[in-house]
Structure formats: C-alpha cells, structure tokens
Design a protein around this motif. Sequence first.
Motif, short mmCIF file in Angstrom:
data_model
loop_
_atom_site.label_atom_id
_atom_site.label_comp_id
_atom_site.label_asym_id
_atom_site.label_seq_id
_atom_site.Cartn_x
_atom_site.Cartn_y
_atom_site.Cartn_z
N LEU A 286 -10.89 59.23 -13.83
CA LEU A 286 -11.17 60.94 -14.24
C LEU A 286 -12.22 61.42 -13.47
O LEU A 286 -12.08 62.51 -13.11
N SER A 287 -13.20 60.84 -13.13
CA SER A 287 -14.43 61.31 -12.51
C SER A 287 -14.08 61.81 -11.01
O SER A 287 -14.47 63.02 -10.57
N PHE A 288 -13.48 60.84 -10.42
CA PHE A 288 -12.93 61.12 -9.09
C PHE A 288 -12.10 62.38 -9.22
O PHE A 288 -12.13 63.27 -8.21
N LEU A 289 -11.28 62.60 -9.88
CA LEU A 289 -10.19 63.80 -10.08
C LEU A 289 -10.95 64.89 -10.56
O LEU A 289 -10.66 66.16 -9.99
N ASN A 290 -12.06 64.90 -11.49
CA ASN A 290 -12.80 65.97 -11.97
C ASN A 290 -13.65 66.45 -10.67
O ASN A 290 -13.79 67.71 -10.69
N LYS A 294 -10.24 70.65 -8.05
CA LYS A 294 -10.13 71.93 -7.51
C LYS A 294 -9.54 72.37 -6.25
O LYS A 294 -8.87 73.11 -5.63
N LYS A 295 -9.80 71.30 -5.28
CA LYS A 295 -9.61 71.26 -3.82
C LYS A 295 -7.95 71.05 -3.66
O LYS A 295 -7.27 71.80 -2.98
N TRP A 296 -7.39 70.05 -4.45
CA TRP A 296 -6.20 69.91 -4.37
C TRP A 296 -5.30 70.99 -5.04
O TRP A 296 -4.15 71.04 -4.83
N ASN A 297 -5.88 71.59 -6.03
CA ASN A 297 -5.33 72.69 -6.76
C ASN A 297 -5.51 74.10 -6.27
O ASN A 297 -5.40 74.96 -6.96
N ASN A 298 -5.72 74.30 -4.76
CA ASN A 298 -6.02 75.57 -4.21
C ASN A 298 -7.40 76.28 -4.50
O ASN A 298 -7.25 77.57 -4.80
N LEU A 452 2.35 64.69 -20.17
CA LEU A 452 1.25 64.36 -20.87
C LEU A 452 0.22 63.85 -19.66
O LEU A 452 -0.86 64.18 -19.69
N VAL A 453 0.82 63.08 -18.53
CA VAL A 453 -0.03 62.73 -17.71
C VAL A 453 -0.60 63.67 -16.68
O VAL A 453 -1.46 63.75 -16.11
N GLN A 454 0.40 64.77 -16.57
CA GLN A 454 0.05 65.92 -15.91
C GLN A 454 -1.25 66.49 -16.33
O GLN A 454 -1.91 66.99 -15.67
N PHE A 455 -1.13 66.82 -17.75
CA PHE A 455 -2.13 67.39 -18.36
C PHE A 455 -3.49 66.63 -18.36
O PHE A 455 -4.58 67.21 -17.99
N GLY A 458 -4.63 66.64 -14.55
CA GLY A 458 -5.04 67.98 -14.03
C GLY A 458 -4.32 68.54 -13.08
O GLY A 458 -4.69 69.54 -12.42
N MET A 459 -3.16 67.79 -12.70
CA MET A 459 -2.62 68.14 -11.60
C MET A 459 -1.61 69.39 -11.91
O MET A 459 -1.10 69.35 -13.26
N LYS A 460 -1.11 70.31 -11.08
CA LYS A 460 -0.62 71.33 -11.44
C LYS A 460 1.06 71.26 -11.35
O LYS A 460 1.81 71.88 -11.80
#
Length: 477
Positions: A286-290, A294-298, A452-455, A458-460
């Motif tokens: 989660l920390s890595f994704l956190n 933002k970079k992955w989601n433009n 649920l995994v998407q939420f 944080g993936m769009k």
Amino acid sequence: MNDRIEKYSIKELLDKEKIFLNKTVLVEGWIRSFRNFIFISLNDGSTIKNLQIILSKNLKKNFLKKITIGTSIQVIGIITQSIGKKQNIELQSIKITIYGGVDSKNFQKSILQPKQHSLETLRKQAHLRFRTSIFSSIMRIRHHIAFFIHKYFHEHGFFYINTPIITTSNSEGSGEMFQVTTMDLKNIPYDIKGNIDYTKDFFKCQTYLSVSGQLEAETASLALGKVYTFGPAFRAENSNTSRHLSEFWMIEPEMAFYHLEENMNLAEDFLKSIIQYIIDFCIDDLSFLNEHIKKWNNNRKKESSLLEKLKFIFKYPFKRISYTEAINILQKEKKKNFFYPVLWGIDLQSEHEQYLVNEYFQSPVIIFDYPSCIKAFYMRINEDKKTVRAMDILFPEIGEIIGGSQREERYDMLLNRIKDTKIDESKLWWYLDTRRFGSVPHSGFGLGFDRLVQFITGMKNIRDVIPFPRTPNNAEF
C-alpha cells in the motif's frame, strides 16, 4: 552444499532480519537492477522490497556479462549488516547460479526495461506485467483480500459453496449473456418450424455462462442458514469503460432469516473489516502504491493519498437514506448542473452517486428502497407496491460497490414479479419451489471483487487489477 542450506523467501529474511544475521542462506529470484558489477537488487515476488546481493570480486567477466535485469538466479551467501542507508541487511554471495537469462535481442521491446511504462503498455504484455513492481503489488493485495474474505465468512458461521458456471437462466433478468454450445456452427440443426434445435446440443437446451450464482446460493441458504459463493461471472455487454469487465469475480453471501437492515449491517462491517485487514497486513505494498499512484494515474494533484482514501471509509458510519430521500436531495441541489436529469424512477448515474458520497454526506452511502421498475424480479416488494427492499452501497470514485436486497419469500408475489418482467417461469420452477417448501425471510448481496481491488489499490482502470482482463475485442493471453 545446497542440501545443507535452508532456502528462504526475501520476505522472511527482511521480516526477521536479526535472526538471520551472520547465517548462510539460499535465496532465488529475478534481478531488478545490477550496478557497478557488484550490487544486485533481487526480488522473488514475496514482497515489494528487494534484497541487495553483494557479488564476489572473483567472478569472471564472461559470467558477469550474463547477469542482466530479468535474469533468474540462485544465490548462496551470508546475511550481514548493510552499511548502506536503503537496507538494513544484505547478502554477501558465496555462490551464484544462473537459471535463465534474458533475450537481449528482444529486451528493448519488453516492459522489463528499468523505466516506467504506461498502464496501457503493460496490458499489451500482460504475460510479463506480473514482474513489474506495481502489478506484483496489486496481485499480492488481491490475494490478501481474497484470503480475508474466506476468513471473515468462516469466522462468522458461513459455509462456502460452489454454484454453476453454466446456466439456463439469467438471474438479473436483463443483459446479454455468453452462450455455451457444442454444436457445429457450420452445420446448425433446425426443427420443423425453422428454429435452432437445441435438443441436439450438449445439454439439450440453450445454456449460457452465468452472470451470478445468487439464485442457487439462495437454495443452499434455506438449508444451511448462511452461505457464500466466490467465483467467476460473465456479461456480454459491449461496454468499454474503466469499470467493466466481461469476465469478473463475484462474492455473494445469502442469509436465511435476515431482513434488509441486518443485510446492510453485515455488508458495512464486511467492507470495513476487509479494508482494515489490508491496511494491517499489506502496508508495504500500500505504501508503494500510495507513493507512486499519482504518476500512474496521470498526476492528478488534487487527489488525496491512497491511504487517506482507505481511512476515509472508517471515519463515520455509512450514511443510510432511501432512494426517495436521495432523489429529493439531488433535486434540491440547484448549484450542481447534473448532465443527467434527476427524476423519481431513474437509475442513479455516477455523477449523482459521487455527489452524494463526496460532497453532500462526505462518507460512503447506503441507498435502500429502490423503485421496483429498475430492480430485479427477486427483490421483496414493499407495502407501497412501488419500491423493493433493495440496497446499494456507494463508495467514493468507484460508485456502487455492493448491490443487495431482501429476497421475495412469498410465492405469489414472486410469481407475479416473474410474469410482470416477462421471464420464462418454466426455467425457474426450481426457484419457485423453494418458496413452496418452508420459505423464510432471507437476504443477500453481491460484491464485485475486482471493483473492490480497484478501490483498495487506487487504480483508475479495472483492467489493471485482474491478471488477464477479458473485455470486448480482447481475449488474448
């Protein structure tokens, strides 16, 4: 030598650093980076973190040339305290074995290069994207969510059942389904009326891939009390959005003697428990994704962090309002210029749902008592004869994450609903039978697992949280 040395995952070594100091261990994995012909960052998939390997200075140049990003290796060495700042321990190699190298001719065409690729590019190489940091993090989180779902239901007295993937009926009563057949499509048999003769097919009738295991799960709940399914579902709608898949996974609990309020209570606790578990046990991923989301989601700068979004779910109890109340709120909002008109009887659009969640209540929302005209035939009719005992849970960004209802337990009412919605009752004779033999009030809901995994991650785009997405025009890999 190998037979005497214990093999450990990188996660085990990093989680229990002090225990392994000065011990000889064996690790295996894939090279993430190789610096100065000395330092290897090794990853084996067990964690987002890498283990630093310090190579012996005695290795020959021809051997070192074979070591590249993506190469799989086995290393025997001694765990020592690291003098670097990025890690506490490292592995001083004694022996290194190369399992498989990388095809240097095609390496530049793969997503394994040490640079950030777009998510669309990763989808085009879905067979390799597991090896990227972002996708391996998502897959580990996906596993832990699935594991906890089984754990949660087991601890709450539910029984896990498997429902058919091949079916003759559509539990939702609408929507396109994938047909299943063994007939030769170049030589289709016809009856005397000119219709396709399905008695010549494998099951001797029309069959489809299931959109839901709910109806079968209901039959089990009326004997076992509380059951749940966790399996694939299929919809053939030509929908190319970031929230839809043609093949997806569903969790569907069904509970005998549950009324709508109990159903809502369970659903809220279920969601909160899952998210709390992931925060507790997947904090590294989660920390890595956190950090990188933002970079992955433009680079959407105004968005709150991923961890803030997850903790938002616990801030308040979910707000519960009737559909009629929701419509009244939306109609009174004059400053908001909704694209879709707000009228009683409409199916709420994403813009309506997000306004209620993000702006008006600033918490997840449960909407209940929907108009019967927009809900499925199996939902219990209220006394007003216009609404049903349905409920949807709305989350920020993702919209509807759970849809459920109290089921119609009264035979006559259910039969009327089937007729009103023009469903072939002959295909549901067995479902009607459950209302003839000891019917009870019962409820259930469906949770889209991938959504649920998407939420949580944080993936769009939902295509980035499932190993091999199946969408219109895409069934590769």
